[in-house]
Design a protein around this motif. Sequence first.
Motif, short mmCIF file in Angstrom:
data_model
loop_
_atom_site.label_atom_id
_atom_site.label_comp_id
_atom_site.label_asym_id
_atom_site.label_seq_id
_atom_site.Cartn_x
_atom_site.Cartn_y
_atom_site.Cartn_z
N PHE A 129 0.80 -1.14 -0.07
CA PHE A 129 -0.08 -0.18 0.00
C PHE A 129 0.73 1.25 -0.02
CE2 PHE A 129 1.06 -0.96 4.30
CZ PHE A 129 1.01 0.30 5.02
N LEU A 130 0.12 2.43 -0.46
CA LEU A 130 0.70 3.66 -0.56
C LEU A 130 0.12 4.53 0.64
CD1 LEU A 130 2.44 5.81 -2.00
CD2 LEU A 130 0.43 5.85 -3.67
N ALA A 131 0.84 5.28 1.62
CA ALA A 131 0.40 6.21 2.46
C ALA A 131 0.82 7.51 2.25
CB ALA A 131 0.42 5.61 3.88
N LEU A 132 0.02 8.52 2.00
CA LEU A 132 0.36 9.69 1.79
C LEU A 132 -0.23 10.91 2.77
CD1 LEU A 132 -0.04 9.83 -2.07
CD2 LEU A 132 2.14 9.46 -0.78
N LEU A 186 -6.38 11.20 -8.32
CA LEU A 186 -5.18 10.74 -8.92
C LEU A 186 -5.03 9.20 -8.51
CD1 LEU A 186 -2.93 13.79 -8.05
CD2 LEU A 186 -3.78 13.01 -10.36
N LEU A 187 -5.37 8.81 -7.49
CA LEU A 187 -4.77 7.31 -7.12
C LEU A 187 -5.83 6.38 -7.69
CD1 LEU A 187 -3.50 8.01 -3.52
CD2 LEU A 187 -1.97 7.47 -5.45
N THR A 188 -7.13 6.84 -7.74
CA THR A 188 -8.14 6.05 -8.49
C THR A 188 -7.82 5.79 -9.84
OG1 THR A 188 -9.61 6.98 -6.54
CG2 THR A 188 -10.70 5.66 -8.40
N GLU A 189 -7.63 6.99 -10.29
CA GLU A 189 -7.28 7.02 -11.73
C GLU A 189 -6.09 6.04 -12.18
OE1 GLU A 189 -6.15 10.67 -14.07
OE2 GLU A 189 -7.78 11.02 -13.00
N ALA A 190 -5.23 5.99 -11.48
CA ALA A 190 -4.14 5.34 -11.43
C ALA A 190 -4.10 3.81 -11.13
CB ALA A 190 -2.80 5.67 -10.68
N GLY A 191 -5.47 3.38 -10.82
CA GLY A 191 -5.92 1.85 -10.61
C GLY A 191 -5.70 1.59 -9.07
N PHE A 192 -5.19 2.35 -8.15
CA PHE A 192 -5.14 1.89 -6.80
C PHE A 192 -6.44 1.56 -6.43
CE2 PHE A 192 -1.16 3.68 -7.06
CZ PHE A 192 -0.33 3.18 -6.03
N SER A 246 -4.36 0.84 -1.72
CA SER A 246 -3.79 -0.57 -1.85
C SER A 246 -3.41 -0.61 -3.34
CB SER A 246 -5.17 -1.55 -1.49
OG SER A 246 -5.29 -1.56 -0.33
N ARG A 247 -2.44 -1.29 -3.53
CA ARG A 247 -1.55 -1.57 -4.96
C ARG A 247 -2.72 -2.22 -5.70
NH1 ARG A 247 0.54 -5.99 -7.73
NH2 ARG A 247 2.38 -5.62 -8.74
N PRO A 248 -2.99 -1.74 -7.11
CA PRO A 248 -3.79 -2.30 -7.84
C PRO A 248 -3.71 -3.84 -7.93
CG PRO A 248 -2.85 -0.32 -8.89
CD PRO A 248 -2.01 -0.71 -7.51
N ALA A 249 -4.60 -4.30 -7.88
CA ALA A 249 -4.76 -6.11 -7.86
C ALA A 249 -4.48 -6.47 -9.17
CB ALA A 249 -6.11 -6.55 -7.45
#
Length: 305
Positions: free
Chosen positions: A251-254, A267-273, A292-295
């Motif tokens: 996962f990514l936490a910002l 932005l994260l949703t668009e990138a597939g997260f 979460s990392r895109p599955a």
Amino acid sequence: MGVTGRERQLLAILKLASEYLERQGVDSARLDAEVLLAHVLAMDRIDLYVNYDRPMDDRELAEYRAVLRKRASRMPVAYITGFKEFMSLEFAVDERVLIPRPETEILVETVRDRITRASKERPRIADIGTGSGAIACSLALMLPSARVLATDVSSDALGVAKANVKKHGLEDRVVCRQGDLLEGLGASMEREMVDAIVSNPPYIPSSELDALSPEISQYEPRGALDGGPDGLDFYRRLARGCVEFLADGGFLALEIGNGQAPDVIGLLTEAGFGDVESIDDYSGTARVVVASRPAGCRVLKNGAM
Ligand code: SAM
Ligand code: GLN
């Protein structure tokens, strides 16, 4: 400042100092006068009151005047004392790094909780834009089996981060590496993926930098604050680049600035997260975004960031 008899006593000096700082426009004048006096006398703040009638000698008075002048020029207290408390730990700081903020503790707690829940044997974490190393070191201390890669584009900042890694005895588990955003991860950790990428990137829109308080705009590194025209430059790059370095289930936490949650979530949703969500700080402002990392995504080697 008075120099004879009673006027040399701590409480009398404190009153003068606090009035002086207030006249110079310092918001927390009394508190700062106390913290700086305790620093000069190498005492705890509470001991100032126990020793309220202790006289100060000439050397102490001269030293106190010098630090008060620095504070009056709006240098932040932490740069004067040389340290800042974060996650109940002490970190060395100077003008090469951003002073760790209390709200960043939410980011650290979020990562700690998620890593703990995942109960991986030897979790790997990357802290991008580590600055003083406060995030990297506190995570390593709270997660004793974790290894942390701490990166920053600024070699000056990494000098401070390395000192803090050493101060906390973490040389075997926290590695500092210079690089532009994710560049530092490329050849790291035997090219293994990380379970979490954490970052408090610069996020202030460039045009707003000069309007920040003098403590920030005149003393903290611009490169730690400037998030580009709309403040979102680093989120765009991280949204595109992080997938490549995240292990399955990673996962990514910002940390984010005020009002940036919808844009960063977008932005994260668009990138597939997946599972993209924001977490509020204690004042009820969305302060952290986790995703979460895109599955089942395809990992592009040498992908552009
Ligand atoms: N992580 C620290 C904290 O939370 O207190 C410092 C955060 S500060 C807001 C952002 C950090 O990102 C600074 O240390 C700055 O040098 C670093 N930085 C800026 N641009 C960068 C880039 N292109 N690649 C890596 N780090 C960068
Ligand atoms: N929290 C800092 C401030 O508002 C900004 C830090 C950042 O850009 N990440 O002063």
